[in-house]
Design a protein around this motif. Sequence first.
Motif, PDB file in Angstrom:
ATOM      1  N   ARG A 178      -4.570   9.536  -0.913  1.00 37.04           N
ATOM      2  CA  ARG A 178      -5.116   8.573  -1.672  1.00 37.04           C
ATOM      3  C   ARG A 178      -4.141   6.887  -1.567  1.00 37.04           C
ATOM      4  N   VAL A 179      -4.618   6.243  -1.593  1.00 37.42           N
ATOM      5  CA  VAL A 179      -4.148   5.049  -0.797  1.00 37.42           C
ATOM      6  C   VAL A 179      -3.323   4.075  -2.575  1.00 37.42           C
ATOM      7  N   ASP A 180      -2.704   3.957  -3.017  1.00 40.18           N
ATOM      8  CA  ASP A 180      -2.333   3.040  -4.212  1.00 40.18           C
ATOM      9  C   ASP A 180      -1.892   1.512  -3.686  1.00 40.18           C
ATOM     10  N   VAL A 181      -2.515   0.679  -4.632  1.00 43.76           N
ATOM     11  CA  VAL A 181      -2.370  -0.540  -3.611  1.00 43.76           C
ATOM     12  C   VAL A 181      -1.436  -1.389  -4.996  1.00 43.76           C
ATOM     13  N   THR A 182      -0.645  -2.573  -4.649  1.00 48.40           N
ATOM     14  CA  THR A 182       0.098  -3.607  -5.031  1.00 48.40           C
ATOM     15  C   THR A 182      -0.162  -4.026  -5.396  1.00 48.40           C
TER      16      THR A 182
ATOM     17  N   THR B 223       2.872  -3.171   4.507  1.00 47.59           N
ATOM     18  CA  THR B 223       2.908  -4.170   4.148  1.00 47.59           C
ATOM     19  C   THR B 223       1.015  -4.383   3.986  1.00 47.59           C
ATOM     20  N   GLY B 224       0.961  -3.848   4.635  1.00 47.99           N
ATOM     21  CA  GLY B 224      -0.717  -3.844   5.336  1.00 47.99           C
ATOM     22  C   GLY B 224      -1.384  -2.634   5.372  1.00 47.99           C
TER      23      GLY B 224
ATOM     24  N   TYR C 165       1.111  -1.177  -0.230  1.00 58.45           N
ATOM     25  CA  TYR C 165      -0.249   0.273   0.234  1.00 58.45           C
ATOM     26  C   TYR C 165       0.827   1.057  -0.015  1.00 58.45           C
ATOM     27  N   THR C 166       1.121   2.093  -0.659  1.00 57.86           N
ATOM     28  CA  THR C 166       1.672   3.484  -1.508  1.00 57.86           C
ATOM     29  C   THR C 166       0.186   4.490  -0.813  1.00 57.86           C
TER      30      THR C 166
END
Length: 139
Positions: A96-100, A71-72, A58-59
């Motif tokens: 915002r949160v970007d998800v990998t 990572t959470g 999570y970025t």
Amino acid sequence: MLREVRRLPLPKASLSIQPSDRTLVNLDTVFSTVPPAFDRTVTILGQRVHVTGTASRYTWHFGDGATTATTGPGRPYPALDVTHRYAKADRTHRPRVDVTFTISYAVSGGPTQTLGQTITTDGVPAALTTHEAVPVLID
């Protein structure tokens, strides 16, 4: 396979912010999200392919130029997994949160394999306004 998976609409994460749409400068603002799930069966080159995406990173973009990666997905208050302190009042930020995602797939019921690369989706921006608390003396 990577090119085909990139064509699939992976889910975008929404932020949970505490306090919700406004916060005070120089105090922790708590961020979290619900890990987006991705589990779909598609046809690629005539083969049924079961594709699963698992959030692995999570970025967090706080809207003031600061970012952090975890990572959470963070947790709501009183947990303080993901926090940020804003420094300037009277600003509207778009965090915002970007998800990998780590992608796994199985072709026609065969063994599950992991795609060699991850795929990142940009999160849905929220609106957050910063304010400054003003002390007031009373009798």
